[in-house]
Design a protein around this motif. Structure first.
Motif, PDB file in Angstrom:
ATOM      1  N   ILE A 129      65.801 -30.060   4.572  1.00  0.00           N
ATOM      2  CA  ILE A 129      65.452 -28.814   4.794  1.00  0.00           C
ATOM      3  C   ILE A 129      66.603 -28.487   6.010  1.00  0.00           C
ATOM      4  N   ASP A 130      67.528 -27.690   5.958  1.00  0.00           N
ATOM      5  CA  ASP A 130      68.676 -27.405   6.891  1.00  0.00           C
ATOM      6  C   ASP A 130      67.845 -26.604   8.176  1.00  0.00           C
ATOM      7  N   GLY A 131      67.908 -27.218   9.033  1.00  0.00           N
ATOM      8  CA  GLY A 131      67.042 -26.507  10.367  1.00  0.00           C
ATOM      9  C   GLY A 131      66.757 -27.398  11.602  1.00  0.00           C
ATOM     10  N   LYS A 132      66.091 -27.024  12.274  1.00  0.00           N
ATOM     11  CA  LYS A 132      65.574 -27.585  13.534  1.00  0.00           C
ATOM     12  C   LYS A 132      64.432 -27.464  13.938  1.00  0.00           C
ATOM     13  N   ILE A 133      63.441 -28.411  14.230  1.00  0.00           N
ATOM     14  CA  ILE A 133      61.880 -28.373  14.625  1.00  0.00           C
ATOM     15  C   ILE A 133      61.996 -27.469  16.150  1.00  0.00           C
ATOM     16  N   SER A 134      61.037 -26.371  16.066  1.00  0.00           N
ATOM     17  CA  SER A 134      61.015 -25.865  17.156  1.00  0.00           C
ATOM     18  C   SER A 134      59.468 -25.960  17.997  1.00  0.00           C
TER      19      SER A 134
END
Ligand SMILES: Cc1cc2nc3c(=O)[nH]c(=O)nc-3n(C[C@H](O)[C@H](O)[C@H](O)COP(=O)(O)OP(=O)(O)OC[C@H]3O[C@@H](n4cnc5c(N)ncnc54)[C@H](O)[C@@H]3O)c2cc1C
Length: 420
Positions: A129-134
């Motif tokens: 999954i392209d993204g960042k955990i916030s």
């Protein structure tokens, strides 16, 4: 309302540690997702993979893909170039002394990353999954995760492979974060690759200077990588220099052992610091790689230690047979298994680095005596070499005992900061 996607395991971070853990877990059929942002700048570093790490990459079926891009290291030479009063003799280790074809292999991080990524394509139970955990919050059953784009995910275990400033580490323990101990060194590492007119003979050479090591590691035929540890102000100055001027300086620094050189990559600079997390797991949050420990690039320890985190964690997760993971049990065993190894490596690298920086005569005496012992005693040499390439095989349980003893010293056990 946005749908929540469920996975057994979610890994945050697509650096070397995250990609390696994803491979290790995916091969056992577990439903695993890797949340990783696209990396903006290619990693210009190379990694010296020690024998134990090579064996593990074989075990998780990645090595075949990486091998064509690697260079073997059959000899390691250490040259004391401190020009101090107490001067250690030159020392040469040969892998044949411990019945190995090589100590390990050097590879560009971009090539290892490509091999790990390519290998993941064969697993249907893996998704990226392209993204960042916030944000991430745990309850008795799961961890609920929110990505920066608002997407929602859920898993039984969340692993932070998200580097030294790990968001996962900061979100653990109900948002108060796993405590860390961290410190800076008055050093930066200059990293580049260069071609040379004389052969490297599969030998890695480490010049010990009073600002830190200057390490050349073979990469391809007549191409090597350089990690040059200098004072931060010198690093800035080096970064501003013309390539030709810098090439002459590098030739001089290595006493022209590889002949004429030409820089063939961009030049990158990394400020040096160290950090270790008080725990490698808390509740449903786990750490691997630089998220749990960082130290200076001396003795090729960072990713090699990360591989041992991954090996232990993946083995514990994959051995589970019940439908739900026994997370509490895995966390306590993982903490117990990793703590000694991480502390022992952190302290060894720290002492070695400080012994180079120190002008204090007794410290220099200790360092020089250690090197002389390595040139004189065959048994000690072999133990050091074995411990270096495959931890636990050189000093037996000695290193483990050393690490465990360190946990009882308040300076190493008590974290100095909550989190950065
Ligand atoms: C100059 C130098 C030379 C080195 N040489 C060696 C060597 O020869 N051998 C060796 O073993 N080690 C070496 N090391 C150490 C090694 O490079 C590191 O230990 C290793 O690269 C760390 O990998 P990692 O995946 O843990 O962390 P990183 O490479 O920092 O990756 C973390 C990833 O997580 C992502 N991320 C961050 N936040 C989030 C978030 N919120 N959600 C999702 N993803 C996130 C980041 O984008 C990044 O891609 C060297 C280090 C340096 C500085």
């Amino acid at each position: 309302m946005a749908r929540t996607t469920k996975h057994k395991l979610i890994i945050a971070g697509g650096g070397l540690a995250g990609l390696t853990l994803a491979n290790a877990v995916a091969q056992s059929g577990i439903n695993v997702a890797l949340v990783a942002p696209v990396i903006p700048q290619p990693d210009g570093r190379t990694t010296a993979l020690l024998a134990h790490s090579v064996d593990y990459l074989k075990k998780i079926n990645v090595w075949e893909r990486a091998l064509p891009k690697t260079a073997a290291m059959t000899c390691i030479r250490i040259i004391d170039d401190t020009r101090r009063l107490l001067h250690a003799p030159e020392i040469l280790f040969k892998s044949s002394e411990i019945e190995l074809d090589q100590f390990g292999f050097n590879i560009q991080n971009k090539d290892l990353s490509a091999a790990l990524t390519d290998s993941l394509k064969k697993y249907k139970n893996f998704s990226r999954i392209d993204g960042k955990i916030s944000d991430a919050v745990e309850n008795d059953e799961n961890v609920s995760i929110i990505l920066e784009n608002g997407e929602k995910l859920e898993c039984e275990i969340l692993v932070g492979a998200d580097g030294r400033n790990s968001t996962v580490r900061k979100l653990a323990e109900g948002g108060s974060g796993i405590a860390v101990r961290q410190w800076r060194y008055p050093q930066s590492a200059i990293v580049l690759n260069f071609s040379h007119t004389l052969p490297h003979d599969d030998t890695s050479t480490e010049f010990h200077n009073s600002s830190g090591p200057f390490t050349i590691v073979p990469l391809e035929t007549n191409i090597s990588s350089l990690v040059w540890v200098v004072k931060p102000e010198m690093a800035e100055e080096i970064m501003s220099r013309q390539h030709r001027e810098l090439e002459l300086e590098i030739e001089q620094q290595m006493h022209s052992i590889l002949g004429k050189i030409k820089i063939v990559t961009d030049i990158q600079s990394f400020p040096l610091s160290a950090m270790n997390a008080k725990k490698m797991a808390s509740g449903r949050f786990f750490l691997v790689g630089d998220a749990g420990h960082v130290f200076p690039p001396i003795g090729a320890q960072g990713y090699n230690l990360g591989i041992r985190d991954i090996e232990d964690l993946a083995a514990m997760i994959c051995a589970q047979t019940s439908e739900r993971l026994a997370v509490e049990n895995i966390a306590s065993r993982y903490n117990a298994k990793r703590r000694g190894d991480v502390l022992a490596r952190t302290v060894s690298v720290d002492l070695l680095n400080r012994s180079l920086l120190s002008d204090f005569l007794p410290v220099q005496l200790l360092r020089t005596s250690g090197i002389i012992a390595l040139t004189q005693s065959k048994t000690f040499r072999k133990m050091m070499m074995r411990e270096g390439v495959s931890p636990g095989t050189g000093f037996g349980t000695g290193y483990k005992v050393f690490g465990e003893a360190l946990q009882n010293i308040p300076r190493f056990f008590q974290p100095s900061k909550n989190h950065s």
